[in-house]
Design a protein around this motif. Structure first.
Motif, PDB file in Angstrom:
ATOM      1  N   ALA A 128       4.688  -2.692   0.893  1.00  0.00           N
ATOM      2  CA  ALA A 128       3.665  -3.731   0.512  1.00  0.00           C
ATOM      3  C   ALA A 128       3.421  -3.322  -1.080  1.00  0.00           C
ATOM      4  N   MET A 129       3.775  -2.411  -1.743  1.00  0.00           N
ATOM      5  CA  MET A 129       3.731  -2.161  -3.166  1.00  0.00           C
ATOM      6  C   MET A 129       4.771  -2.900  -3.798  1.00  0.00           C
ATOM      7  N   ALA A 130       6.021  -2.725  -3.295  1.00  0.00           N
ATOM      8  CA  ALA A 130       7.202  -3.437  -3.853  1.00  0.00           C
ATOM      9  C   ALA A 130       6.893  -4.999  -3.916  1.00  0.00           C
ATOM     10  N   THR A 131       6.477  -5.461  -2.715  1.00  0.00           N
ATOM     11  CA  THR A 131       6.315  -6.767  -2.248  1.00  0.00           C
ATOM     12  C   THR A 131       5.105  -7.513  -3.368  1.00  0.00           C
ATOM     13  N   PHE A 132       3.953  -6.684  -3.604  1.00  0.00           N
ATOM     14  CA  PHE A 132       3.214  -6.882  -4.525  1.00  0.00           C
ATOM     15  C   PHE A 132       3.651  -6.978  -5.902  1.00  0.00           C
ATOM     16  N   LYS A 133       4.472  -6.161  -6.113  1.00  0.00           N
ATOM     17  CA  LYS A 133       5.005  -6.242  -7.740  1.00  0.00           C
ATOM     18  C   LYS A 133       5.917  -7.410  -7.885  1.00  0.00           C
ATOM     19  N   ALA A 134       6.709  -7.715  -6.593  1.00  0.00           N
ATOM     20  CA  ALA A 134       7.417  -8.731  -7.021  1.00  0.00           C
ATOM     21  C   ALA A 134       6.878 -10.111  -6.934  1.00  0.00           C
ATOM     22  N   LEU A 135       5.621 -10.405  -6.392  1.00  0.00           N
ATOM     23  CA  LEU A 135       4.894 -11.394  -6.430  1.00  0.00           C
ATOM     24  C   LEU A 135       4.342 -11.494  -7.749  1.00  0.00           C
ATOM     25  N   GLN A 136       3.995 -10.324  -8.354  1.00  0.00           N
ATOM     26  CA  GLN A 136       3.374 -10.557  -9.806  1.00  0.00           C
ATOM     27  C   GLN A 136       4.378 -10.957 -10.558  1.00  0.00           C
ATOM     28  N   VAL A 137       5.666 -10.594 -10.476  1.00  0.00           N
ATOM     29  CA  VAL A 137       6.821 -10.943 -11.471  1.00  0.00           C
ATOM     30  C   VAL A 137       7.150 -12.572 -11.182  1.00  0.00           C
ATOM     31  N   VAL A 138       7.284 -13.025  -9.938  1.00  0.00           N
ATOM     32  CA  VAL A 138       7.375 -14.273  -9.497  1.00  0.00           C
ATOM     33  C   VAL A 138       6.478 -15.032 -10.256  1.00  0.00           C
ATOM     34  N   SER A 139       5.114 -14.394 -10.207  1.00  0.00           N
ATOM     35  CA  SER A 139       3.828 -15.352 -10.789  1.00  0.00           C
ATOM     36  C   SER A 139       3.861 -15.586 -12.174  1.00  0.00           C
ATOM     37  N   LYS A 140       4.814 -14.813 -12.874  1.00  0.00           N
ATOM     38  CA  LYS A 140       4.942 -15.004 -14.283  1.00  0.00           C
ATOM     39  C   LYS A 140       6.418 -15.984 -14.636  1.00  0.00           C
TER      40      LYS A 140
END
Length: 143
Positions: free
Chosen positions: A88-100
């Protein structure tokens, strides 16, 4: 870059070992590693940052046991609750990156609990262009 050595398949992979295997894999694929963090706290920041052809890739890395030899969890596999939390933490981080607007990836040990946990959301990750790097206990990487 140090190439990871084949290791005893009975040993658990730490986050730092997963990171080293993925960095080596990326370099062989033409990426330049611009920075990386270490789980033991020697370097902080994004786990892996790589560049190729004016593109940047940021990867969040998780292991299957603690990287800290002083930890009570060192040498013991994370349980299903911990694996779910890490994914879940890795997915959240990846989503933050993609959002940028940056390419994102997640690197995980290639073992049953991580495969099962990520399997439930892998179609969504693929749809967002988030790469998943699986590292087996011989430090071979499959994307």
């Amino acid at each position: 870059m140090t190439t990871p050595e084949r290791r005893d398949p009975t040993q658990l992979l730490t986050e730092d070992e997963v990171s080293l295997a993925v960095r080596s894999h990326l370099e062989k694929d033409g990426w330049t590693i611009t920075s990386w963090a270490t789980a033991a706290g020697r370097k902080h920041g994004d786990d892996i940052v790589a560049e190729r052809d004016d593109r940047q890739l940021i990867i969040e890395v998780k292991g299957e046991t603690s990287s800290d030899p002083k930890s009570n969890r060192f040498g013991f596999a994370f349980d299903s609750t911990q694996v779910t939390s890490h994914v879940a933490m890795a997915t959240f981080k990846a989503l933050q990156v993609v959002s940028k607007g940056v390419q994102a990836g997640i690197a995980l040990p290639d073992e049953r609990l991580h495969r099962r946990t990520l399997g439930a959301i892998q179609p969504a990750l693929s749809g967002l262009g988030i790469s998943v790097f699986w590292v087996d206990r011989h430090v071979a990487v499959v994307v």
